[in-house]
Design a protein around this motif. Structure first.
Motif, PDB file in Angstrom:
ATOM      1  N   ASP A 259       7.079  -4.169  -2.322  1.00 20.67           N
ATOM      2  CA  ASP A 259       5.977  -3.583  -1.549  1.00 20.67           C
ATOM      3  C   ASP A 259       6.428  -3.202  -0.148  1.00 20.67           C
ATOM      4  OD1 ASP A 259       3.989  -3.632  -3.510  1.00 20.67           O
ATOM      5  OD2 ASP A 259       3.497  -5.722  -3.084  1.00 20.67           O
ATOM      6  N   GLU A 260       7.248  -4.051   0.456  1.00 18.19           N
ATOM      7  CA  GLU A 260       7.746  -3.751   1.802  1.00 18.19           C
ATOM      8  C   GLU A 260       8.664  -2.540   1.791  1.00 18.19           C
ATOM      9  OE1 GLU A 260       7.734  -8.254   3.761  1.00 18.19           O
ATOM     10  OE2 GLU A 260       9.459  -7.575   2.559  1.00 18.19           O
ATOM     11  N   ARG A 261       9.504  -2.440   0.772  1.00 20.97           N
ATOM     12  CA  ARG A 261      10.387  -1.269   0.688  1.00 20.97           C
ATOM     13  C   ARG A 261       9.570   0.009   0.573  1.00 20.97           C
ATOM     14  NH1 ARG A 261      15.413  -0.945  -3.488  1.00 20.97           N
ATOM     15  NH2 ARG A 261      15.377  -3.155  -2.897  1.00 20.97           N
ATOM     16  N   LEU A 262       8.576  -0.026  -0.287  1.00 21.49           N
ATOM     17  CA  LEU A 262       7.726   1.147  -0.475  1.00 21.49           C
ATOM     18  C   LEU A 262       7.018   1.509   0.828  1.00 21.49           C
ATOM     19  CD1 LEU A 262       7.116   2.959  -2.879  1.00 21.49           C
ATOM     20  CD2 LEU A 262       5.195   1.463  -3.452  1.00 21.49           C
ATOM     21  N   ALA A 263       6.468   0.528   1.501  1.00 23.31           N
ATOM     22  CA  ALA A 263       5.726   0.773   2.741  1.00 23.31           C
ATOM     23  C   ALA A 263       6.631   1.362   3.824  1.00 23.31           C
ATOM     24  CB  ALA A 263       5.087  -0.520   3.232  1.00 23.31           C
ATOM     25  N   ASP A 264       7.855   0.860   3.934  1.00 22.10           N
ATOM     26  CA  ASP A 264       8.775   1.370   4.948  1.00 22.10           C
ATOM     27  C   ASP A 264       9.121   2.832   4.705  1.00 22.10           C
ATOM     28  OD1 ASP A 264       8.949  -0.947   6.471  1.00 22.10           O
ATOM     29  OD2 ASP A 264      10.606  -1.765   5.290  1.00 22.10           O
ATOM     30  N   TYR A 265       9.386   3.185   3.467  1.00 23.75           N
ATOM     31  CA  TYR A 265       9.693   4.584   3.159  1.00 23.75           C
ATOM     32  C   TYR A 265       8.494   5.491   3.426  1.00 23.75           C
ATOM     33  CZ  TYR A 265      14.368   4.085   1.181  1.00 23.75           C
ATOM     34  OH  TYR A 265      15.724   3.880   1.026  1.00 23.75           O
ATOM     35  N   LEU A 266       7.330   5.065   2.997  1.00 24.30           N
ATOM     36  CA  LEU A 266       6.145   5.914   3.151  1.00 24.30           C
ATOM     37  C   LEU A 266       5.747   6.062   4.610  1.00 24.30           C
ATOM     38  CD1 LEU A 266       3.953   4.853   0.089  1.00 24.30           C
ATOM     39  CD2 LEU A 266       5.750   6.582   0.270  1.00 24.30           C
ATOM     40  N   ALA A 267       6.063   5.075   5.414  1.00 18.41           N
ATOM     41  CA  ALA A 267       5.761   5.167   6.844  1.00 18.41           C
ATOM     42  C   ALA A 267       6.658   6.179   7.543  1.00 18.41           C
ATOM     43  CB  ALA A 267       5.918   3.804   7.504  1.00 18.41           C
ATOM     44  N   CYS A 268       7.823   6.466   6.966  1.00 18.19           N
ATOM     45  CA  CYS A 268       8.793   7.365   7.591  1.00 18.19           C
ATOM     46  C   CYS A 268       8.743   8.785   7.032  1.00 18.19           C
ATOM     47  CB  CYS A 268      10.200   6.788   7.421  1.00 18.19           C
ATOM     48  SG  CYS A 268      11.498   7.673   8.315  1.00 18.19           S
ATOM     49  N   LEU A 269       8.506   8.910   5.724  1.00 16.47           N
ATOM     50  CA  LEU A 269       8.522  10.228   5.086  1.00 16.47           C
ATOM     51  C   LEU A 269       7.266  11.027   5.454  1.00 16.47           C
ATOM     52  CD1 LEU A 269       9.785   9.096   1.583  1.00 16.47           C
ATOM     53  CD2 LEU A 269      10.926  10.829   2.999  1.00 16.47           C
ATOM     54  N   PRO A 270       7.413  12.241   5.972  1.00 20.61           N
ATOM     55  CA  PRO A 270       6.242  13.039   6.357  1.00 20.61           C
ATOM     56  C   PRO A 270       5.294  13.351   5.201  1.00 20.61           C
ATOM     57  CG  PRO A 270       8.235  13.926   7.358  1.00 20.61           C
ATOM     58  CD  PRO A 270       8.679  12.881   6.373  1.00 20.61           C
ATOM     59  N   GLN A 271       5.873  13.595   4.017  1.00 20.92           N
ATOM     60  CA  GLN A 271       5.050  13.893   2.835  1.00 20.92           C
ATOM     61  C   GLN A 271       5.366  12.913   1.706  1.00 20.92           C
ATOM     62  OE1 GLN A 271       3.714  17.819   1.610  1.00 20.92           O
ATOM     63  NE2 GLN A 271       5.281  18.713   2.934  1.00 20.92           N
ATOM     64  N   GLY A 272       5.433  11.647   2.049  1.00 25.27           N
ATOM     65  CA  GLY A 272       5.799  10.640   1.067  1.00 25.27           C
ATOM     66  C   GLY A 272       4.614  10.064   0.333  1.00 25.27           C
ATOM     67  N   ARG A 273       4.835   9.716  -0.895  1.00 25.31           N
ATOM     68  CA  ARG A 273       3.872   8.965  -1.697  1.00 25.31           C
ATOM     69  C   ARG A 273       4.683   8.021  -2.577  1.00 25.31           C
ATOM     70  NH1 ARG A 273       1.856  14.457  -4.314  1.00 25.31           N
ATOM     71  NH2 ARG A 273       2.616  15.120  -2.264  1.00 25.31           N
ATOM     72  N   GLY A 274       4.064   6.980  -3.090  1.00 22.90           N
ATOM     73  CA  GLY A 274       4.853   6.004  -3.821  1.00 22.90           C
ATOM     74  C   GLY A 274       4.118   5.369  -4.980  1.00 22.90           C
ATOM     75  N   ILE A 275       4.886   4.877  -5.944  1.00 22.58           N
ATOM     76  CA  ILE A 275       4.344   4.153  -7.085  1.00 22.58           C
ATOM     77  C   ILE A 275       5.290   3.014  -7.436  1.00 22.58           C
ATOM     78  CG2 ILE A 275       3.036   6.085  -8.086  1.00 22.58           C
ATOM     79  CD1 ILE A 275       5.358   6.557 -10.016  1.00 22.58           C
ATOM     80  N   LYS A 276       4.731   1.974  -8.044  1.00 24.54           N
ATOM     81  CA  LYS A 276       5.531   0.882  -8.603  1.00 24.54           C
ATOM     82  C   LYS A 276       5.344   0.875 -10.108  1.00 24.54           C
ATOM     83  CE  LYS A 276       4.084  -2.843  -6.620  1.00 24.54           C
ATOM     84  NZ  LYS A 276       4.027  -4.287  -6.331  1.00 24.54           N
ATOM     85  N   MET A 277       6.337   0.352 -10.805  1.00 26.11           N
ATOM     86  CA  MET A 277       6.239   0.248 -12.256  1.00 26.11           C
ATOM     87  C   MET A 277       7.114  -0.900 -12.733  1.00 26.11           C
ATOM     88  SD  MET A 277       8.476   3.554 -13.523  1.00 26.11           S
ATOM     89  CE  MET A 277       7.276   4.656 -12.778  1.00 26.11           C
ATOM     90  N   PRO A 278       6.896  -1.368 -13.955  1.00 24.56           N
ATOM     91  CA  PRO A 278       7.719  -2.463 -14.481  1.00 24.56           C
ATOM     92  C   PRO A 278       9.198  -2.089 -14.490  1.00 24.56           C
ATOM     93  CG  PRO A 278       5.800  -2.101 -15.874  1.00 24.56           C
ATOM     94  CD  PRO A 278       5.844  -0.957 -14.900  1.00 24.56           C
ATOM     95  N   GLY A 279      10.032  -3.061 -14.195  1.00 21.69           N
ATOM     96  CA  GLY A 279      11.466  -2.824 -14.175  1.00 21.69           C
ATOM     97  C   GLY A 279      12.056  -3.235 -12.851  1.00 21.69           C
ATOM     98  N   ARG A 280      13.370  -3.043 -12.734  1.00 19.09           N
ATOM     99  CA  ARG A 280      14.064  -3.534 -11.554  1.00 19.09           C
ATOM    100  C   ARG A 280      14.742  -2.393 -10.785  1.00 19.09           C
ATOM    101  NH1 ARG A 280      18.603  -8.368 -11.695  1.00 19.09           N
ATOM    102  NH2 ARG A 280      18.749  -8.731  -9.445  1.00 19.09           N
TER     103      ARG A 280
END
Length: 303
Positions: A259-280
């Motif tokens: 969750d922290e990785r996703l949040a950090d990227y989305l906070a920086c990318l001007p047109q970022g969006r994110g999803i999580k899914m099962p797996g590593r």
């Protein structure tokens, strides 16, 4: 090795800087092809090449998507030439820039696995008009992608690896037991997913000892520097896909949650969006069906 399906073209070649570079087209442009093309960037590692994406290509077609998919081998990998050089993200980005300009010749969505994100960053800088969007499959931990490393340190590690000792290590790393243990420990959520197909593909991909130079370049850390400003400058729509149990090999990223990785990227990318899914960490291979379904709405929107 993963077998080629009927929607994939035979291996084709183009020349860049006098090097012979390999690629294939999944669902070649014909009457059934539709939508924006995808350009895949495979990870670097022992035995890795464009074969990493075969499951993704097959599953994409199986789910009814008809976007042409361009799947190249980076220099030093697969069926491309393997010169004895220290590769950097800029080198591979230049290779792909030439590929875009001479073979694809139209805007694409980049789909990039893991720590090859810096190659995509450099490619966006060089050819922004031919990049319509990006899909990042488990990009590096934020602490890693935004940390400057010293060039002398990278060169020192390269020199240590580019030696008889490094050659001996590579021969050891090609063994099935090492590949299985590393994949289970660092890449896959489930040890059951480290199947015979995966291991056979890696073993075959590492048969040519000259493939070690690309791997050593990656291990030396030539891809590591502070990309925070470059990421903030990516104007294209970008989808960040993170595994629910995503982890980091490097010490700096071990404390970071998905969750922290996703949040950090989305906070920086001007047109970022994110999803999580099962797996590593290798979602296009481990969670192929979920990955294809998960990125489809983004691809359709960008198209």
């Amino acid at each position: 090795m993963i077998t080629q399906d009927k929607t994939t073209s035979p291996t084709q070649f183009y020349t860049w800087k006098n090097y012979r570079c390999a690629y294939e087209i999944h669902n070649p442009t014909n009457s059934t092809a539709e939508g924006i093309p995808l350009l895949l960037i495979h990870p670097i590692g022992v035995g890795l090449s464009r074969q990493f994406w075969q499951r993704f290509c097959q599953e994409s077609y199986k789910q009814g998507h008809r976007n042409p998919i361009y799947n190249p081998d980076l220099l030093g990998c697969g069926e491309s030439d393997m010169p004895h050089v220290a590769y950097t993200p800029k080198d591979w980005a230049q290779q792909l820039q030439h590929f875009l300009q001479t073979v694809v010749q139209k805007p694409v969505i980049l789909v990039v696995q893991g720590a090859l994100f810096p190659v995509a960053i450099e490619l966006v800088k060089k050819e922004p008009n031919l990049i319509a969007g990006l899909v990042l499959a488990v990009p590096p931990a934020w602490a890693i992608i935004t940390k400057e490393t010293s060039q002398w340190q990278d060169k020192l590690i390269w020199n240590l690896l580019d030696s008889p000792l490094g050659n001996a290590f590579y021969r050891y790393a090609r063994r099935e037991k090492f590949l299985r243990d590393f994949s289970t420990r660092q890449l896959f959520d489930s040890s059951d997913a480290v199947d015979a197909e995966w291991l056979k593909t890696l073993e075959q991909g590492a048969e040519n000892p000259e493939s070690r130079h690309a791997v050593f370049s990656f291990l030396a850390g030539f891809w590591r520097k502070d990309y925070s400003q470059a990421i903030a400058s990516i104007k294209q729509p970008t989808l960040v896909v993170v595994g629910e149990t995503a982890s980091s090999i490097s010490q700096e990223g071990k404390k970071e949650s998905p969750d922290e990785r996703l949040a950090d990227y989305l906070a920086c990318l001007p047109q970022g969006r994110g999803i999580k899914m099962p797996g590593r960490n290798v979602l296009p291979y481990e969670s192929t069906a979920e990955f294809v379904r998960g990125i489809a709405p983004f691809i359709n929107e960008v198209s």
